[in-house]
Scaffold this motif. Structure first.
Motif, PDB file in Angstrom:
ATOM      1  N   LEU A 157      35.923  39.876  38.427  1.00  0.00           N
ATOM      2  CA  LEU A 157      35.501  39.857  37.024  1.00  0.00           C
ATOM      3  C   LEU A 157      34.500  38.739  36.758  1.00  0.00           C
ATOM      4  O   LEU A 157      33.504  38.943  36.062  1.00  0.00           O
ATOM      5  CB  LEU A 157      36.719  39.686  36.111  1.00  0.00           C
ATOM      6  N   LEU A 179      35.005  48.828  45.145  1.00  0.00           N
ATOM      7  CA  LEU A 179      35.707  48.467  43.913  1.00  0.00           C
ATOM      8  C   LEU A 179      36.694  49.555  43.496  1.00  0.00           C
ATOM      9  O   LEU A 179      37.807  49.273  43.069  1.00  0.00           O
ATOM     10  CB  LEU A 179      34.704  48.212  42.789  1.00  0.00           C
ATOM     11  N   LEU A 192      35.253  47.866  36.103  1.00  0.00           N
ATOM     12  CA  LEU A 192      34.493  47.176  37.143  1.00  0.00           C
ATOM     13  C   LEU A 192      33.215  47.936  37.500  1.00  0.00           C
ATOM     14  O   LEU A 192      32.143  47.337  37.637  1.00  0.00           O
ATOM     15  CB  LEU A 192      35.346  46.985  38.397  1.00  0.00           C
TER      16      LEU A 192
END
Length: 315
Positions: free
Chosen positions: A119, A149, A161
């Motif tokens: 993040l 991801l 994401l």
């Protein structure tokens, strides 16, 4: 501190980084000093040189070192050093895009995923920067970052994401976005879709207006609303994203308070030439202690000296 730091190129004054181009830079002279320091295992000299050069200058040094010695500088450092100092100096040698790709890979390798490092990187880089990082990841690891991801996370968090990785600035109305997010909070079940769509597809000025308007609408801070209406990784993800929209320096300063060496290295190396001064200021405001002082309480020896050189000075 190297006195020639204060003679850095005029073009760099006014930047928010702490590491600036070294005046009177000569890669061949640096290589001679580094060769002697490696032979003597003189960590102090290695720290002095590598922390007082920009990444571009370090790349020149690494190239000149290979041309003169026919050896790889990173491999030579591994032989001469150990522990956290070795890790830090090797990180300083990596080109920026390669380093961010490496941090992302490290966050996903092995058992468990370091969601917050993913993040941090995805929320604090622009869409264009992330495309370059994604290309570097593909070149180094021969894998697509978006697929990696997707394989690491649950459905909603994965959507966030991937949306961050592919973020773009799409025109939108502030009032319309406020109403869309307010509606999700007033519904019986809070839908995450509008949050992901809006927060990853508008510019920061627009989003700050949306978040301020939303807080007026709902009568509470956005992070409090997210805390109540979401859970798990998606709650963490949305809260980090909101923090980074409102003040990336404050978010990164808060990350530094965790006092974990990989987090500290990651932020200080990544931001040393861009906005570490802002992060230092935010750290002082958040903790009441300067980052420079905090480092001295936690670390020691040549590793400490390297960190202090990157941090640069007391606040």
């Amino acid at each position: 501190m190297d006195p020639e730091y204060f003679q850095s190129y005029e073009m760099c004054w006014g930047t928010l980084g702490t590491v600036r181009p070294f005046a009177n830079f000569h890669s061949d002279l640096d290589v001679m000093e580094i060769q002697k320091a490696l032979e003597m295992k003189d960590a102090g000299t290695l720290v002095r040189i590598l922390t007082n050069r920009t990444n571009a200058q370090r790349q020149e040094i690494a190239k000149a070192f290979e041309e003169i010695t026919h050896k790889d500088l990173a491999a030579a450092l591994k032989k001469a050093l150990s522990g956290e100092l070795e890790v830090l100096l090797l990180e300083l040698l990596m080109p920026p895009l390669q380093y961010e790709a490496y941090r992302l890979q490290q966050a996903m390798v092995g058992l468990g995923t370091d969601e917050e490092t993913l993040l941090e990187i995805l929320c604090t880089h622009s869409g264009m920067e992330l495309q370059e990082i994604s290309a570097a990841y593909k070149e180094i690891y021969k894998k697509d970052l978006d697929k990696e991801l997707k394989g690491e996370t649950n459905e909603d968090f994965c959507k966030l994401l991937v949306a961050l990785l592919n973020k773009d600035e799409v025109p939108g109305g502030v009032r319309r976005d406020i109403e869309a997010l307010s509606a999700t909070l007033n519904a019986k079940k809070t839908e995450v879709g509008p949050w992901i769509d809006i927060l990853t597809s508008r510019d920061s000025d627009h989003l700050n207006k949306v978040l301020m308007g939303l807080e007026l609408n709902i009568g509470q801070m956005v992070d409090q609303a997210l805390e109540k209406r979401f859970s798990g990784d998606i709650r963490l993800g949305l809260k980090v994203l909101v923090e980074c929209i409102q003040s990336p320096a404050s978010y990164l300063a808060k990350r530094l308070t965790a006092t974990k060496t990989p987090i500290l290295h990651g932020i200080m190396v990544s931001h040393s030439e861009e906005d570490l001064l802002c992060i230092r200021t935010a750290y002082l405001k958040l903790t009441g202690t300067s980052l420079y002082t905090a480092l001295q309480k936690q670390f020691k020896g040549d590793h400490l000296q390297a960190l202090l050189a990157i941090c640069r000075s007391e606040d």
